[in-house]
Design a protein around this motif. Structure first.
Motif, mmCIF file in Angstrom:
data_model
loop_
_atom_site.group_PDB
_atom_site.id
_atom_site.type_symbol
_atom_site.label_atom_id
_atom_site.label_comp_id
_atom_site.label_asym_id
_atom_site.label_seq_id
_atom_site.Cartn_x
_atom_site.Cartn_y
_atom_site.Cartn_z
ATOM 1 N N PHE A 1 0.827 -1.204 0.000
ATOM 2 C CA PHE A 1 0.000 0.000 0.000
ATOM 3 C C PHE A 1 0.867 1.262 0.000
ATOM 4 O O PHE A 1 0.398 2.375 -0.136
ATOM 5 C CB PHE A 1 -0.889 -0.064 1.255
ATOM 6 C CG PHE A 1 -1.622 1.195 1.613
ATOM 7 C CD1 PHE A 1 -2.467 1.815 0.698
ATOM 8 C CD2 PHE A 1 -1.486 1.760 2.877
ATOM 9 C CE1 PHE A 1 -3.160 2.979 1.045
ATOM 10 C CE2 PHE A 1 -2.170 2.923 3.221
ATOM 11 C CZ PHE A 1 -3.006 3.531 2.304
ATOM 12 N N LEU A 2 2.180 1.057 0.106
ATOM 13 C CA LEU A 2 3.056 2.227 0.224
ATOM 14 C C LEU A 2 3.057 3.083 -1.036
ATOM 15 O O LEU A 2 3.119 4.307 -0.978
ATOM 16 C CB LEU A 2 4.470 1.769 0.591
ATOM 17 C CG LEU A 2 5.392 2.888 1.032
ATOM 18 C CD1 LEU A 2 6.182 2.517 2.279
ATOM 19 C CD2 LEU A 2 6.344 3.283 -0.080
ATOM 20 N N GLU B 1 9.346 5.128 -1.133
ATOM 21 C CA GLU B 1 8.885 6.399 -1.715
ATOM 22 C C GLU B 1 9.779 7.516 -1.165
ATOM 23 O O GLU B 1 10.169 7.483 -0.002
ATOM 24 C CB GLU B 1 7.432 6.670 -1.321
ATOM 25 C CG GLU B 1 6.844 7.920 -1.959
ATOM 26 C CD GLU B 1 5.427 8.224 -1.452
ATOM 27 O OE1 GLU B 1 4.471 8.060 -2.219
ATOM 28 O OE2 GLU B 1 5.295 8.619 -0.270
ATOM 29 N N ARG C 1 -2.028 12.891 -8.170
ATOM 30 C CA ARG C 1 -1.997 11.972 -9.320
ATOM 31 C C ARG C 1 -3.381 11.607 -9.830
ATOM 32 O O ARG C 1 -3.530 11.113 -10.938
ATOM 33 C CB ARG C 1 -1.250 10.697 -8.972
ATOM 34 C CG ARG C 1 -1.887 9.901 -7.805
ATOM 35 C CD ARG C 1 -0.783 9.211 -7.090
ATOM 36 N NE ARG C 1 -1.158 8.218 -6.100
ATOM 37 C CZ ARG C 1 -1.367 8.474 -4.824
ATOM 38 N NH1 ARG C 1 -1.416 9.721 -4.374
ATOM 39 N NH2 ARG C 1 -1.567 7.489 -3.977
ATOM 40 N N TYR D 1 1.781 12.916 -4.086
ATOM 41 C CA TYR D 1 1.061 13.886 -3.259
ATOM 42 C C TYR D 1 1.794 15.216 -3.266
ATOM 43 O O TYR D 1 3.036 15.242 -3.343
ATOM 44 C CB TYR D 1 1.035 13.442 -1.782
ATOM 45 C CG TYR D 1 0.010 12.403 -1.417
ATOM 46 C CD1 TYR D 1 -1.260 12.758 -0.992
ATOM 47 C CD2 TYR D 1 0.328 11.048 -1.456
ATOM 48 C CE1 TYR D 1 -2.194 11.800 -0.626
ATOM 49 C CE2 TYR D 1 -0.600 10.078 -1.094
ATOM 50 C CZ TYR D 1 -1.859 10.465 -0.686
ATOM 51 O OH TYR D 1 -2.778 9.516 -0.321
HETATM 52 N N1 TRP Z 1 0.260 5.006 -0.897
HETATM 53 C C1 TRP Z 1 -0.602 5.381 0.179
HETATM 54 C C2 TRP Z 1 -1.531 6.495 -0.291
HETATM 55 O O1 TRP Z 1 -1.393 6.960 -1.367
HETATM 56 C C3 TRP Z 1 0.130 5.793 1.446
HETATM 57 C C4 TRP Z 1 1.075 6.928 1.292
HETATM 58 C C5 TRP Z 1 2.342 6.861 0.831
HETATM 59 C C6 TRP Z 1 0.827 8.290 1.645
HETATM 60 N N2 TRP Z 1 2.923 8.114 0.869
HETATM 61 C C7 TRP Z 1 2.019 8.998 1.340
HETATM 62 C C8 TRP Z 1 -0.253 8.986 2.165
HETATM 63 C C9 TRP Z 1 2.120 10.375 1.536
HETATM 64 C C10 TRP Z 1 -0.155 10.361 2.369
HETATM 65 C C11 TRP Z 1 1.025 11.057 2.041
HETATM 66 O O2 TRP Z 1 -2.446 6.896 0.408
#
Ligand code: TRP
Length: 368
Positions: free
Chosen positions: A68-69, A77, A290, A338
């Motif tokens: 889920f990362l 990441e 995204r 993000y």
């Molecule tokens: N991949 C997950 C998501 O998109 C968790 C995550 C990874 C995440 N990096 C993040 C959530 C940065 C918030 C900010 O939710």
């Protein structure tokens, strides 16, 4: 001139592995962040060691687990945090032991990896140890059990953050689990007044030499509108409604005359507590850009507008994207996953870009 890569052991044969792919990206980002070569190599080796068996997994195989990362399930990441008053900080988030054995086995191995890193750098894990049993039960549930983030500071010792899953005992018990942790950590006031949101996503703990270590609570806001976002922050001296709304609008690309619900993937917020008064001293809003842009070129344009608004030079972000991948930004979306606006007591606001490794896959541009 000796390149950074020469400080690492050569990759075995020509197989591209998760470890070799993300190590090369991390070294390139470290170099851009102005870190010393030896420090960079040491940080990279430490991340690879903590990833454990997954580091050696060939990228010719599918991901060992649907981590889920990140969207393509790479268990690593990167992020770059920018502010007007200091040099950008480079961070790396990863899932140690991703997909190794059963969830119980990988969570135990992940915890061992965290203690290994903490021991190596002399970082105290006391706060985490206080709540480990709540978040790493014998049969952990949910989308992950333990993630580690490192802020790669110059000097060779990073700051560490541990991300825990409120749903570790089942999603229905998330609130109960978080409240129990808050009480154990002495945050009684925060316990009586949890931040708003429709889901508790992470509880994070700052470990190590932070000026003011934070306990952070992340919540999601499904279907939020930019106008409604304005009132989510509870931090005194944090972003005002107009600032938050305008951040959301720019990041999500909404026009001033509309107030659409952001339904594709939820905006998230995080409240950070540095003392036990229950009054947050930090607040961050995260927009999953995204899902709200056609391609990364468009996302970068928005990031540049935001950086400019906060008096920050955008060249660091441009260079970082180039260091991660040679692909044209228009050919995919999600390299920037993000964009976040972070406020913290006593500091200038920060804009953070979360950057994907894309080790497995580039998401094709969104068609609108
Ligand atoms: N991949 C997950 C998501 O998109 C968790 C995550 C990874 C995440 N990096 C993040 C959530 C940065 C918030 C900010 O939710």
């Amino acid at each position: 001139m000796t390149g950074l890569n020469e400080l690492l052991p050569p990759p075995k044969a020509a197989t591209r592995t998760i470890g070799s792919h993300t190590a090369r990206q991390l070294l390139a980002l470290c170099e851009l962040a102005g870190l010393d070569r030896r420090e960079s190599a040491a940080y990279t080796r430490a991340v690879n060691a903590a990833l454990g068996p997954v580091a050696d997994r060939s990228l010719d195989l599918p991901p060992g687990t649907p981590s889920f990362l990140s969207d393509d399930h790479t268990p690593v990441e990167f992020s770059l945090s920018f502010s007007a008053d200091r040099a950008p900080t480079l961070r790396v988030l990863f899932e140690p032991a991703s997909g190794f054995g059963t969830p119980a086995e990988s969570s135990r191995l992940a915890l061992r990896a965290l203690h290994g890193l903490a021991g190596h750098w002399g970082i105290s894990t006391e706060q985490l140890d206080t709540v480990t049993d709540l978040f790493l039960p014998d049969e952990p549930q949910g989308a992950f059990s333990l993630w580690i983030a490192l802020e790669l500071l110059p000097g060779g010792t990073p700051r560490m953050k541990a991300y825990l899953n409120p749903a570790a005992n089942g999603a229905a018990h998330a609130e109960h689990t978080v409240r129990a942790a808050l009480r154990r950590l002495g945050h009684h006031h925060a316990d009586s007044d949890l931040p708003e949101g429709d889901q508790l996503l992470f509880l994070a703990l700052d470990l190590g030499d932070w000026p003011e270590p934070r306990l952070k609570i992340y919540t999601t806001h499904h279907g939020l509108t930019p106008a409604a976002a304005g009132t989510l922050g509870r931090m005194p001296g944090g972003p005002g409604p107009a600032e938050l709304e305008s951040f959301l609008r720019t990041a999500a690309g909404t026009t001033p005359d509309t107030n659409p619900r952001l339904t594709l993937r939820p905006v998230q917020t995080c409240h950070g507590y540095t003392d036990t008064t229950g009054v947050p001293s930090a607040f961050t809003a995260y927009v999953p850009v995204r899902d709200y842009a056609r391609h990364d070129g468009e996302v970068l344009d928005r990031a540049v507008v935001l950086l400019d608004r906060y008096g920050i030079d955008p060249s660091g972000l441009r260079n970082a994207l180039g260091a991660l991948t040679p692909r044209p930004l228009e050919d995919g979306v999600g390299l920037i996953s993000y964009l976040a606006l972070a406020h913290q007591h006593g500091r200038a606001p920060r804009i953070t870009a979360y950057l994907s490794s894309e080790a497995y896959r580039v998401r094709p541009p969104n068609v609108r």
